[in-house]
Scaffold this motif. Sequence first.
Motif, PDB file in Angstrom:
ATOM      1  N   SER A  97       1.174   1.114   3.725  1.00  0.00           N
ATOM      2  CA  SER A  97       1.718   2.210   3.107  1.00  0.00           C
ATOM      3  C   SER A  97       2.374   3.085   4.421  1.00  0.00           C
ATOM      4  CB  SER A  97       0.640   2.906   2.550  1.00  0.00           C
ATOM      5  OG  SER A  97       1.245   4.108   1.732  1.00  0.00           O
ATOM      6  N   ARG A  98       1.826   3.469   5.241  1.00  0.00           N
ATOM      7  CA  ARG A  98       1.995   4.268   6.338  1.00  0.00           C
ATOM      8  C   ARG A  98       3.326   3.806   6.902  1.00  0.00           C
ATOM      9  NH1 ARG A  98      -1.641   3.971  11.074  1.00  0.00           N
ATOM     10  NH2 ARG A  98      -0.240   2.232  11.501  1.00  0.00           N
ATOM     11  N   ASP A  99       3.312   2.659   7.520  1.00  0.00           N
ATOM     12  CA  ASP A  99       4.292   1.953   8.447  1.00  0.00           C
ATOM     13  C   ASP A  99       5.462   1.410   7.475  1.00  0.00           C
ATOM     14  OD1 ASP A  99       2.708   2.552  10.285  1.00  0.00           O
ATOM     15  OD2 ASP A  99       2.134   0.559  10.686  1.00  0.00           O
ATOM     16  N   LEU A 100       5.401   1.088   6.337  1.00  0.00           N
ATOM     17  CA  LEU A 100       6.600   0.499   5.570  1.00  0.00           C
ATOM     18  C   LEU A 100       6.920   1.105   4.245  1.00  0.00           C
ATOM     19  CD1 LEU A 100       5.224  -3.325   5.801  1.00  0.00           C
ATOM     20  CD2 LEU A 100       7.014  -2.335   7.082  1.00  0.00           C
ATOM     21  N   LEU A 101       5.874   2.016   3.754  1.00  0.00           N
ATOM     22  CA  LEU A 101       6.438   2.795   2.577  1.00  0.00           C
ATOM     23  C   LEU A 101       6.980   4.098   2.920  1.00  0.00           C
ATOM     24  CD1 LEU A 101       3.809   2.095  -0.299  1.00  0.00           C
ATOM     25  CD2 LEU A 101       6.169   1.811  -0.430  1.00  0.00           C
ATOM     26  N   ALA A 102       5.999   4.717   3.827  1.00  0.00           N
ATOM     27  CA  ALA A 102       6.609   6.162   4.169  1.00  0.00           C
ATOM     28  C   ALA A 102       7.601   6.271   5.078  1.00  0.00           C
ATOM     29  CB  ALA A 102       5.133   6.886   4.860  1.00  0.00           C
ATOM     30  N   THR A 103       8.005   5.165   5.697  1.00  0.00           N
ATOM     31  CA  THR A 103       8.967   5.309   6.471  1.00  0.00           C
ATOM     32  C   THR A 103      10.208   5.005   5.859  1.00  0.00           C
ATOM     33  OG1 THR A 103       8.790   2.816   7.330  1.00  0.00           O
ATOM     34  CG2 THR A 103       7.710   4.600   8.546  1.00  0.00           C
TER      35      THR A 103
END
Length: 277
Positions: A56-62
């Motif tokens: 979520s942090r590395d692929l969604l939020a970005t």
Amino acid sequence: MQTTATPPGLREISAVRGGPGRRFGAFTVLADDRRVRIGHDLDDDEVSEALIPTMSRDLLATGVLHTVDEFHRAVTALVTCRDGSWDECWSAYYQSSISALSRGDCPFSPVHDRAVAEMSGDSAVEIGCCFGFLSLRLAREGVRTVAVDLDPSVLGLLRSCAPADGPLPSPVCLDARTTPLAAGTADTVYLVHVLEHLGDREGWDMVREALRLARRRVVIAVPFEPVAVRQYGHVRTFDIPTLAALADRIVSLCRSWSPGVRTRVDEHHGGWLVVDK
């Protein structure tokens, strides 16, 4: 490399061990308007439910992944890019996820711990079970458990890939807003991180059905978010006042046929509403 089945008109999502690309935290990424290739150097036992917040942090939020469908297909690609058949890959995911949850390495660990602590009686229905990790834990703790979900694919994984070294829940595919299950089917009915995926009307229908199915208790858990995380499929947010209002609505509904109904609302890694009939 594993590529998930791509619906027409959508980007292809694939995963590979290693591989070039722009670095996004734990992953490298090559992406354009037609495809996304995700590279990683994770050990097999690191690919588990505990990896979801990192994704979520590395692929969604970005902004690498745009939609909940892309996120789901990225999870599938990462799970199945290891050596082995489809069932072997998913069986390994179940094993590593159960281990991560039991060690407390997964954000859902304290949620599951609290849910199990709220169990009343010896039978349960979990509505919206997804992969069924909570249902599996309940079954292993001696609770006769029915795992309900609308998605036949996740229930197929639960049937074929969950570890068979202990008691298993009974998977049932149906729309939990109007189930064919009998009233009072189970002592405790769970709605754990389900209502945030539903609008008010659909969510209320599901709460009413949970109340019908439960002999003793309904356990509702929701995340507390400042805004609904659309990439997770969330469509509304909750807080203590929202849950308290839902509790009042439940008491009003039950007044005629269960005048002794009691509710509890509190916060523990999100919000909880427990209804005792």
